[in-house]
Write an enzyme that holds these catalytic residues in place. Sequence first.
Site, PDB file in Angstrom:
ATOM      1  N   HIS A 185       0.965 -12.872 -17.771  1.00 31.36           N
ATOM      2  CA  HIS A 185       1.381 -11.457 -17.818  1.00 31.36           C
ATOM      3  C   HIS A 185       2.908 -11.451 -17.935  1.00 31.36           C
ATOM      4  CE1 HIS A 185       1.599  -7.187 -17.089  1.00 31.36           C
ATOM      5  NE2 HIS A 185       2.451  -7.404 -16.104  1.00 31.36           N
ATOM      6  N   ASN A 201       8.697 -14.026  -4.071  1.00 30.83           N
ATOM      7  CA  ASN A 201       7.334 -13.484  -4.113  1.00 30.83           C
ATOM      8  C   ASN A 201       6.296 -14.563  -3.861  1.00 30.83           C
ATOM      9  OD1 ASN A 201       8.011 -10.828  -4.349  1.00 30.83           O
ATOM     10  ND2 ASN A 201       8.192 -10.906  -6.566  1.00 30.83           N
ATOM     11  N   ALA A 233       0.808  -1.221   0.000  1.00 30.99           N
ATOM     12  CA  ALA A 233       0.000   0.000   0.000  1.00 30.99           C
ATOM     13  C   ALA A 233       0.840   1.270   0.000  1.00 30.99           C
ATOM     14  CB  ALA A 233      -0.952  -0.010   1.196  1.00 30.99           C
ATOM     15  N   ALA A 234       2.120   1.123   0.333  1.00 36.31           N
ATOM     16  CA  ALA A 234       2.989   2.311   0.304  1.00 36.31           C
ATOM     17  C   ALA A 234       3.763   2.392  -1.007  1.00 36.31           C
ATOM     18  CB  ALA A 234       3.955   2.281   1.487  1.00 36.31           C
ATOM     19  N   GLY A 235       3.474   1.486  -1.931  1.00 35.87           N
ATOM     20  CA  GLY A 235       4.214   1.454  -3.201  1.00 35.87           C
ATOM     21  C   GLY A 235       3.641   2.411  -4.246  1.00 35.87           C
ATOM     22  N   VAL A 263      -1.622  -8.428  -8.329  1.00 36.10           N
ATOM     23  CA  VAL A 263      -0.914  -7.516  -9.245  1.00 36.10           C
ATOM     24  C   VAL A 263       0.588  -7.773  -9.197  1.00 36.10           C
ATOM     25  CG1 VAL A 263      -0.486  -5.073  -9.775  1.00 36.10           C
ATOM     26  CG2 VAL A 263      -2.718  -5.774  -8.891  1.00 36.10           C
ATOM     27  N   ASP A 316      -2.557  -5.033 -19.882  1.00 36.27           N
ATOM     28  CA  ASP A 316      -2.183  -5.547 -21.203  1.00 36.27           C
ATOM     29  C   ASP A 316      -3.338  -5.356 -22.189  1.00 36.27           C
ATOM     30  OD1 ASP A 316       0.333  -6.688 -20.134  1.00 36.27           O
ATOM     31  OD2 ASP A 316      -1.046  -7.979 -19.035  1.00 36.27           O
ATOM     32  N   ASN A 368       4.145  -9.129  -9.372  1.00 38.54           N
ATOM     33  CA  ASN A 368       4.663 -10.095 -10.350  1.00 38.54           C
ATOM     34  C   ASN A 368       5.513 -11.177  -9.714  1.00 38.54           C
ATOM     35  OD1 ASN A 368       3.708  -9.415 -12.956  1.00 38.54           O
ATOM     36  ND2 ASN A 368       4.929  -7.532 -12.891  1.00 38.54           N
ATOM     37  N   GLN A 373       0.069 -14.742   2.285  1.00 41.16           N
ATOM     38  CA  GLN A 373      -1.139 -13.900   2.204  1.00 41.16           C
ATOM     39  C   GLN A 373      -2.370 -14.750   1.868  1.00 41.16           C
ATOM     40  OE1 GLN A 373      -0.241 -10.364  -0.123  1.00 41.16           O
ATOM     41  NE2 GLN A 373       1.299  -9.737   1.371  1.00 41.16           N
ATOM     42  N   ARG A 392      12.282  -7.548  -9.276  1.00 43.01           N
ATOM     43  CA  ARG A 392      13.441  -8.355  -9.665  1.00 43.01           C
ATOM     44  C   ARG A 392      14.666  -7.461  -9.785  1.00 43.01           C
ATOM     45  NH1 ARG A 392      13.595 -12.535 -14.732  1.00 43.01           N
ATOM     46  NH2 ARG A 392      15.797 -13.049 -14.676  1.00 43.01           N
TER      47      ARG A 392
HETATM   48  N1  LIG Z   1       0.219  -7.128 -13.310  1.00 42.48           N
HETATM   49  C1  LIG Z   1       0.540  -5.978 -13.856  1.00 42.48           C
HETATM   50  O1  LIG Z   1      -0.033  -5.558 -14.860  1.00 42.48           O
HETATM   51  C2  LIG Z   1       1.625  -5.149 -13.268  1.00 42.48           C
HETATM   52  C3  LIG Z   1       2.284  -5.567 -12.159  1.00 42.48           C
HETATM   53  N2  LIG Z   1       3.255  -4.804 -11.595  1.00 42.48           N
HETATM   54  C4  LIG Z   1       3.886  -5.326 -10.402  1.00 42.48           C
HETATM   55  O2  LIG Z   1       3.284  -4.724  -9.255  1.00 42.48           O
HETATM   56  C5  LIG Z   1       4.175  -4.806  -8.156  1.00 42.48           C
HETATM   57  C6  LIG Z   1       4.217  -3.492  -7.411  1.00 42.48           C
HETATM   58  O3  LIG Z   1       4.675  -2.464  -8.243  1.00 42.48           O
HETATM   59  P1  LIG Z   1       4.955  -0.993  -7.645  1.00 42.48           P
HETATM   60  O4  LIG Z   1       3.849  -0.557  -6.779  1.00 42.48           O
HETATM   61  O5  LIG Z   1       5.360  -0.146  -8.792  1.00 42.48           O
HETATM   62  O6  LIG Z   1       6.240  -1.315  -6.794  1.00 42.48           O
HETATM   63  P2  LIG Z   1       6.881  -0.545  -5.558  1.00 42.48           P
HETATM   64  O7  LIG Z   1       8.293  -1.023  -5.516  1.00 42.48           O
HETATM   65  O8  LIG Z   1       6.588   0.893  -5.589  1.00 42.48           O
HETATM   66  O9  LIG Z   1       6.073  -1.148  -4.333  1.00 42.48           O
HETATM   67  C7  LIG Z   1       6.075  -2.494  -4.136  1.00 42.48           C
HETATM   68  C8  LIG Z   1       5.802  -2.788  -2.685  1.00 42.48           C
HETATM   69  O10 LIG Z   1       6.073  -4.157  -2.523  1.00 42.48           O
HETATM   70  C9  LIG Z   1       6.405  -4.387  -1.192  1.00 42.48           C
HETATM   71  N3  LIG Z   1       7.361  -5.479  -1.001  1.00 42.48           N
HETATM   72  C10 LIG Z   1       6.979  -6.687  -0.574  1.00 42.48           C
HETATM   73  N4  LIG Z   1       8.041  -7.476  -0.441  1.00 42.48           N
HETATM   74  C11 LIG Z   1       9.125  -6.770  -0.785  1.00 42.48           C
HETATM   75  C12 LIG Z   1      10.502  -7.061  -0.828  1.00 42.48           C
HETATM   76  N5  LIG Z   1      10.985  -8.281  -0.499  1.00 42.48           N
HETATM   77  N6  LIG Z   1      11.337  -6.089  -1.239  1.00 42.48           N
HETATM   78  C13 LIG Z   1      10.869  -4.883  -1.587  1.00 42.48           C
HETATM   79  N7  LIG Z   1       9.543  -4.554  -1.560  1.00 42.48           N
HETATM   80  C14 LIG Z   1       8.687  -5.500  -1.153  1.00 42.48           C
HETATM   81  C15 LIG Z   1       6.919  -3.071  -0.648  1.00 42.48           C
HETATM   82  O11 LIG Z   1       6.024  -2.721   0.376  1.00 42.48           O
HETATM   83  P3  LIG Z   1       6.159  -3.276   1.840  1.00 42.48           P
HETATM   84  O12 LIG Z   1       7.545  -2.962   2.321  1.00 42.48           O
HETATM   85  O13 LIG Z   1       5.115  -2.493   2.511  1.00 42.48           O
HETATM   86  O14 LIG Z   1       5.891  -4.736   1.809  1.00 42.48           O
HETATM   87  C16 LIG Z   1       6.724  -2.070  -1.758  1.00 42.48           C
HETATM   88  O15 LIG Z   1       6.124  -0.887  -1.306  1.00 42.48           O
HETATM   89  C17 LIG Z   1       5.503  -5.256  -8.754  1.00 42.48           C
HETATM   90  O16 LIG Z   1       5.623  -6.654  -8.536  1.00 42.48           O
HETATM   91  C18 LIG Z   1       5.347  -4.993 -10.243  1.00 42.48           C
HETATM   92  O17 LIG Z   1       6.168  -5.835 -11.021  1.00 42.48           O
HETATM   93  C19 LIG Z   1       3.590  -3.586 -12.101  1.00 42.48           C
HETATM   94  C20 LIG Z   1       2.957  -3.113 -13.218  1.00 42.48           C
HETATM   95  C21 LIG Z   1       1.957  -3.882 -13.910  1.00 42.48           C
HETATM   96  O1  LIG Z   2       7.544  -5.842 -14.922  1.00 40.92           O
HETATM   97  C1  LIG Z   2       6.972  -4.908 -14.303  1.00 40.92           C
HETATM   98  O2  LIG Z   2       7.133  -4.674 -13.111  1.00 40.92           O
HETATM   99  C2  LIG Z   2       6.039  -4.022 -15.040  1.00 40.92           C
HETATM  100  C3  LIG Z   2       4.896  -4.744 -15.618  1.00 40.92           C
HETATM  101  O3  LIG Z   2       4.490  -5.814 -15.210  1.00 40.92           O
HETATM  102  C4  LIG Z   2       4.235  -4.093 -16.736  1.00 40.92           C
HETATM  103  O4  LIG Z   2       4.552  -2.941 -17.035  1.00 40.92           O
HETATM  104  O5  LIG Z   2       3.383  -4.739 -17.348  1.00 40.92           O
END
Ligand SMILES: NC(=O)C1=CN([C@@H]2O[C@H](COP(=O)(O)OP(=O)(O)OC[C@H]3O[C@@H](n4cnc5c(N)ncnc54)[C@H](OP(=O)(O)O)[C@@H]3O)[C@@H](O)[C@H]2O)C=CC1
Ligand SMILES: O=C([O-])CC(=O)C(=O)O
Length: 441
Positions: A281, A199, A106-108, A223, A253, A225, A206, A186
């Site tokens: 995805h 992950n 939620a802080a991402g 969401v 997508d 990945n 969860q 990654r």
């Molecule tokens: N399906 C889709 O279409 C898409 C998916 N994504 C995916 O969504 C996810 C989130 O993206 P985004 O919000 O930009 O990412 P951010 O890096 O901004 O935030 C991700 C959050 O994941 C948490 N987290 C959990 N475990 C870990 C860890 N081991 N190391 C670091 N952070 C961790 C952190 O929060 P906390 O510390 O609170 O746990 C962090 O705030 C990514 O996996 C990204 O690849 C992105 C774009 C499209």
């Molecule tokens: O790989 C990522 O984190 C970004 C992603 O999923 C996308 O843009 O579709």
Amino acid sequence: MAVVAELSSSSSYTKSTRLHSSQCSISSTHLSYLRRRTFRPVTRPRAATITCSVASDQVQAPIAIQAADPNSKNDCYGVFCLTYDLKAEEETKSWKKTINIAVSGAAGMISNHLLFKLASGEVFGADQPIAMKLLGSERSFEALEGVAMELEDCLFPLLREVKIGINPYEVFQDADWALLIGAKPRGPGMERAGLLDINGQIYAEQGKALNAVASPNVKVIVVGNPCNTNALICLKNAPKIPAKNFHALTRLDENRAKCQLALKAGVFYDKVSNMTIWGNHSTTQVPDFLNARINGLPVKEVIKDQKWLEEGFTEKVQKRGGVLIKKWGRSSAASTAVSIADAIKSLVTPTPEGDWFSTGVYTTGNPYGIAEDLVFSMPCRSNGDGDYELVKDIIFDDYLLQRITKSEAELLAEKRCVAHLTGEGVAFCDLPEDTMLPGEM
Ligand SMILES: NC(=O)C1=CN([C@@H]2O[C@H](COP(=O)(O)OP(=O)(O)OC[C@H]3O[C@@H](n4cnc5c(N)ncnc54)[C@H](OP(=O)(O)O)[C@@H]3O)[C@@H](O)[C@H]2O)C=CC1
Ligand SMILES: O=C([O-])CC(=O)C(=O)O
């Protein structure tokens, strides 16, 4: 010298705030109130710890002392501890029952866009009050407080409650929707198998938490990945929740594919419909131009360039995320948040006649011959009750089947690689090397 003092009062919420003087920091619990029209505070004890560094010649005022409860980080936040008497308020009489929305990560970046859309009412509707349960970690807890503060400052009328916490068993309590965004990105040199494992463990945990405490019919959108396999792991660890309720987000997508077809055809994107994303995805995903329509016509009747459709269009959609990362320096956040909102809206509003949407869902029982027991993006329709059905009248050709098979093979390999997390034995990783997340190219 340093002065450490504790303030007496009440609550169960712990937070840290830096004082303006920058010489003191407060670790305090938040005052909890009973929410009534008059906002009368309840006399729950509050505790706070103040640490100040002061010059030795300064006078130190004695400060009252009482123990804090540093372990409790999951309670209402700030203004959301105020209870409004809904009955007393004319405008809220037609409001629906409040729904609980849990969000991880939620802080991402993505959440930073999504939470405000949810709270504004644009996703669930202007008569749907919501309670937000935000999951962070020790690492992100202060940032999460910042998010909650911004939510406070928005004065969203429909946002009735915000809780922040780091324990999924507390945060997911009674969740009607769980939007699972948190995941480790990654990093350089990290093997895909390593990412699946790290992950996967988050999503196994969860899933267990949802199984234990969420609403039995909770809808889960994964969401983080690799989202398809994370969703599979999550559902396998939540046997009490119908497998059908788990989604992997492929709506971004779909939206990307619609945009590219609109651009090529020279039409606005509302003219593109029936867009399916098949599969994972990842860069094996299949944007289906055989069944999609432009202005109600098959795409191939509007765009006669088959080579562009098979190569240019397909690759552009598959790799859009990576191209964006190269330009922007970070992955899609705003458009992903919009696509999560779209994905939810598609489940809570009836699908327009003749159209459909894409979402990654459980394959068991699918009518397309796709391997069972995967989470695979497929065409769906909904009557708006949060549920969906797979679309039956789909046509296939050799090109489409061949591409779908490739994405299916990738997901089967990912599944073998996380067998230790799905309760299916010993993991064996033989992942195809040429496939990546959209953002990894
Ligand atoms: N399906 C889709 O279409 C898409 C998916 N994504 C995916 O969504 C996810 C989130 O993206 P985004 O919000 O930009 O990412 P951010 O890096 O901004 O935030 C991700 C959050 O994941 C948490 N987290 C959990 N475990 C870990 C860890 N081991 N190391 C670091 N952070 C961790 C952190 O929060 P906390 O510390 O609170 O746990 C962090 O705030 C990514 O996996 C990204 O690849 C992105 C774009 C499209
Ligand atoms: O790989 C990522 O984190 C970004 C992603 O999923 C996308 O843009 O579709």
